[in-house]
Design a protein around this motif. Sequence first.
Motif, PDB file in Angstrom:
ATOM      1  N   LEU A   1      39.664  15.142  48.885  1.00 52.19           N
ATOM      2  CA  LEU A   1      38.684  15.426  47.827  1.00 52.19           C
ATOM      3  C   LEU A   1      38.786  14.390  46.711  1.00 52.19           C
ATOM      4  O   LEU A   1      37.778  13.828  46.265  1.00 52.19           O
ATOM      5  CB  LEU A   1      38.924  16.811  47.234  1.00 52.19           C
ATOM      6  N   ILE A   2      40.007  14.152  46.278  1.00 53.95           N
ATOM      7  CA  ILE A   2      40.211  13.236  45.151  1.00 53.95           C
ATOM      8  C   ILE A   2      39.803  11.813  45.539  1.00 53.95           C
ATOM      9  O   ILE A   2      39.194  11.088  44.767  1.00 53.95           O
ATOM     10  CB  ILE A   2      41.681  13.287  44.675  1.00 53.95           C
ATOM     11  N   PHE A   3      40.093  11.437  46.782  1.00 60.89           N
ATOM     12  CA  PHE A   3      39.737  10.102  47.236  1.00 60.89           C
ATOM     13  C   PHE A   3      38.242  10.014  47.554  1.00 60.89           C
ATOM     14  O   PHE A   3      37.531   9.119  47.100  1.00 60.89           O
ATOM     15  CB  PHE A   3      40.568   9.740  48.472  1.00 60.89           C
ATOM     16  N   GLY A   4      37.742  10.979  48.315  1.00 63.28           N
ATOM     17  CA  GLY A   4      36.357  10.915  48.785  1.00 63.28           C
ATOM     18  C   GLY A   4      35.355  11.130  47.668  1.00 63.28           C
ATOM     19  O   GLY A   4      34.278  10.546  47.673  1.00 63.28           O
ATOM     20  N   ILE A   5      35.679  11.977  46.712  1.00 63.91           N
ATOM     21  CA  ILE A   5      34.692  12.320  45.695  1.00 63.91           C
ATOM     22  C   ILE A   5      34.871  11.499  44.430  1.00 63.91           C
ATOM     23  O   ILE A   5      33.919  11.005  43.860  1.00 63.91           O
ATOM     24  CB  ILE A   5      34.726  13.831  45.416  1.00 63.91           C
ATOM     25  N   MET A   6      36.114  11.330  44.024  1.00 65.16           N
ATOM     26  CA  MET A   6      36.322  10.594  42.788  1.00 65.16           C
ATOM     27  C   MET A   6      36.656   9.138  43.038  1.00 65.16           C
ATOM     28  O   MET A   6      36.683   8.341  42.108  1.00 65.16           O
ATOM     29  CB  MET A   6      37.455  11.250  41.996  1.00 65.16           C
ATOM     30  N   GLY A   7      36.921   8.779  44.282  1.00 60.60           N
ATOM     31  CA  GLY A   7      37.250   7.388  44.599  1.00 60.60           C
ATOM     32  C   GLY A   7      38.635   6.984  44.136  1.00 60.60           C
ATOM     33  O   GLY A   7      38.919   5.801  43.966  1.00 60.60           O
TER      34      GLY A   7
ATOM     35  N   ALA B   1      29.954  12.796  44.825  1.00 60.10           N
ATOM     36  CA  ALA B   1      30.525  11.783  45.701  1.00 60.10           C
ATOM     37  C   ALA B   1      29.522  10.685  46.005  1.00 60.10           C
ATOM     38  O   ALA B   1      29.899   9.558  46.282  1.00 60.10           O
ATOM     39  CB  ALA B   1      31.001  12.422  47.010  1.00 60.10           C
ATOM     40  N   THR B   2      28.220  10.995  45.980  1.00 59.13           N
ATOM     41  CA  THR B   2      27.246   9.993  46.396  1.00 59.13           C
ATOM     42  C   THR B   2      26.536   9.311  45.233  1.00 59.13           C
ATOM     43  O   THR B   2      26.190   8.144  45.344  1.00 59.13           O
ATOM     44  CB  THR B   2      26.160  10.601  47.313  1.00 59.13           C
ATOM     45  N   ASN B   3      26.266  10.023  44.154  1.00 62.17           N
ATOM     46  CA  ASN B   3      25.474   9.411  43.086  1.00 62.17           C
ATOM     47  C   ASN B   3      25.884   9.971  41.730  1.00 62.17           C
ATOM     48  O   ASN B   3      25.317  10.934  41.235  1.00 62.17           O
ATOM     49  CB  ASN B   3      23.984   9.651  43.350  1.00 62.17           C
ATOM     50  N   ARG B   4      26.863   9.318  41.165  1.00 67.71           N
ATOM     51  CA  ARG B   4      27.447   9.744  39.898  1.00 67.71           C
ATOM     52  C   ARG B   4      26.430   9.759  38.765  1.00 67.71           C
ATOM     53  O   ARG B   4      26.342  10.703  37.990  1.00 67.71           O
ATOM     54  CB  ARG B   4      28.538   8.706  39.583  1.00 67.71           C
ATOM     55  N   GLU B   5      25.644   8.697  38.692  1.00 70.08           N
ATOM     56  CA  GLU B   5      24.685   8.564  37.601  1.00 70.08           C
ATOM     57  C   GLU B   5      23.639   9.674  37.653  1.00 70.08           C
ATOM     58  O   GLU B   5      23.285  10.272  36.635  1.00 70.08           O
ATOM     59  CB  GLU B   5      24.013   7.197  37.677  1.00 70.08           C
ATOM     60  N   MET B   6      23.145   9.955  38.847  1.00 70.49           N
ATOM     61  CA  MET B   6      22.104  10.972  38.985  1.00 70.49           C
ATOM     62  C   MET B   6      22.644  12.357  38.631  1.00 70.49           C
ATOM     63  O   MET B   6      21.936  13.179  38.054  1.00 70.49           O
ATOM     64  CB  MET B   6      21.562  10.951  40.418  1.00 70.49           C
TER      65      MET B   6
ATOM     66  N   ILE C   1      29.962  15.197  34.299  1.00 70.30           N
ATOM     67  CA  ILE C   1      30.701  14.697  35.459  1.00 70.30           C
ATOM     68  C   ILE C   1      32.179  14.516  35.139  1.00 70.30           C
ATOM     69  O   ILE C   1      33.033  14.676  36.011  1.00 70.30           O
ATOM     70  CB  ILE C   1      30.079  13.394  36.003  1.00 70.30           C
ATOM     71  N   GLY C   2      32.480  14.210  33.883  1.00 69.66           N
ATOM     72  CA  GLY C   2      33.883  14.069  33.491  1.00 69.66           C
ATOM     73  C   GLY C   2      34.635  15.370  33.712  1.00 69.66           C
ATOM     74  O   GLY C   2      35.728  15.396  34.282  1.00 69.66           O
ATOM     75  N   LEU C   3      34.017  16.457  33.298  1.00 76.84           N
ATOM     76  CA  LEU C   3      34.629  17.773  33.467  1.00 76.84           C
ATOM     77  C   LEU C   3      34.724  18.135  34.954  1.00 76.84           C
ATOM     78  O   LEU C   3      35.732  18.678  35.422  1.00 76.84           O
ATOM     79  CB  LEU C   3      33.784  18.816  32.731  1.00 76.84           C
TER      80      LEU C   3
END
Lengths: 237, 288
Positions: free
Chosen positions: B29-35, B175-180, B188-190
Amino acid sequence: MAELLIEARGLHSYYGASHILHGVEISIGRGESLGLMGRNGMGKTTLLKTLLGLVRPRSGEVKVKGVPVTQAPTHRIVRMGIAYVPEGRGIFPNLSVHENLVMTARAGAEGRRDWDYERVLKTFPRLAERLSHGGAQLSGGEQQMLTIGRALLTNPDLLILDEATEGLAPKIAKEIWQIVRVVRASGIATVIVDKNFAAVNAITDRNLILVKGEVVYCGASSDLRSKPEVHQKHLGV
Amino acid sequence: MDPAIFLIQLLNSLQYGLLLFLVASGLTLIFGIMGIINLAHGSFYMIGAYLAFSLTAAVGNFWLALFLGVLLSVALGLALEWLLIQRLYHRDHLYQVLLTYGLILIFEEARSLIWGDDVHGVQVPEFLNFSIPLTETLSYQVYRVVMSGICLLLAAAMYFLIQRTRLGMMIRAGATNREMVQALGINIGLLYRLVFALGIALAAFAGMLGSPISSVYPGMGNQVLIVSFVVVVIGGIGSVRGALVAALLIGIADTFGKVLVPQIAGMTAYLLMAAVLLWRPEGLFKRA
């Protein structure tokens, strides 16, 4: 003019080292429809992103409903009643159509719930047939309807459409314009960026033309229609 | 193979695989979603085990200790994300590796200062401290069965959270589009802070749950970290479902490897990874 939803002055924005916006002023009133025009690379998308806090201006001020938001985080700005349909649509390909729609569905900033799930599906019957499809399995037009539907489900006071008809077949583009008309009629203010000058001009109250990050024209749509030389000079190819 | 022995090995594979899943699901999760490549993930497994050791001694009840330990590890995850990890999102993987490797050293040193370098044990809770006889000579420890059951419940809860709730949708969308995600009004920070704390708490919980059957010892997180990365790679980066399948496969390969081909028992997990990658270079499941 009615209450101002957005009021920005003196915006200077950069992408890395390049100076994109040179002191832009823009205002959008409640229920108003504004066409934002300009050739490619003139700063239209940067201006929209600056208003939303996705790009931070180096100087200048943005107010939403009279509240200064220049340094506010994006999620707080949009929760004041703005919905954004970005260029390239920004749907989530790994979520289903249904999930894309309901993920951020909520009452508007003033508690309005004019747009609910049923109304969106009624407005976009094509989406209703594809609720369990992944977002990436939709055609371009369907994806566009999905982003607009998703935006409407946040019950915004202002809908920003960046290149909503780009790359769509004329027949589908016509459907999108029809939907924009419905949205306008429901009292939601709109900011529309589109290459189709005539369509934007016909649907909006006011037009604003950007050239190299500066506002070179701002006036009523009917006024711009009677000045072909302005439109030819700044928008003609 | 004798059926009773086979059954015992199968249950052991399941129990090991499920415990591994708890650690690896947080990692994926931490790798795939937050990179974020979190090398310190194994340290949280270790911290969990030590917390179980100390808290059980302090409050006298293993389950209460588990509950307190989870609260503490969530708090630790939130604090670390706020203090350090959030500075890494816009940075290269090299910075992430350096920082989280530094965390491993800090956690090991802190562990040495607080708990010393001795090996400890945690008592199996009294009412579960018995075995089910399978044959005249073989039996199976009930705690291990209960452990697997708890892991399965957690796996189901995670599936529900990620696939069925709006929070889960936001996590997947992030995971796919942080800005959107931000432009739709989501903080998104939370969201990332919560995902990080969830991942940390899962790893620590695995350490706590496993502490009565494995001893509590220095460096115990490192072995788990490496196998967890193998699980993430086999399962497909970012896929929780993939992590479950991969963890169970590794559990089986490792447990039966030790019985059937003891000469190469240490390698079976890696051989499995090599085989899967030859067949499906992206792992079994693409990102969820």
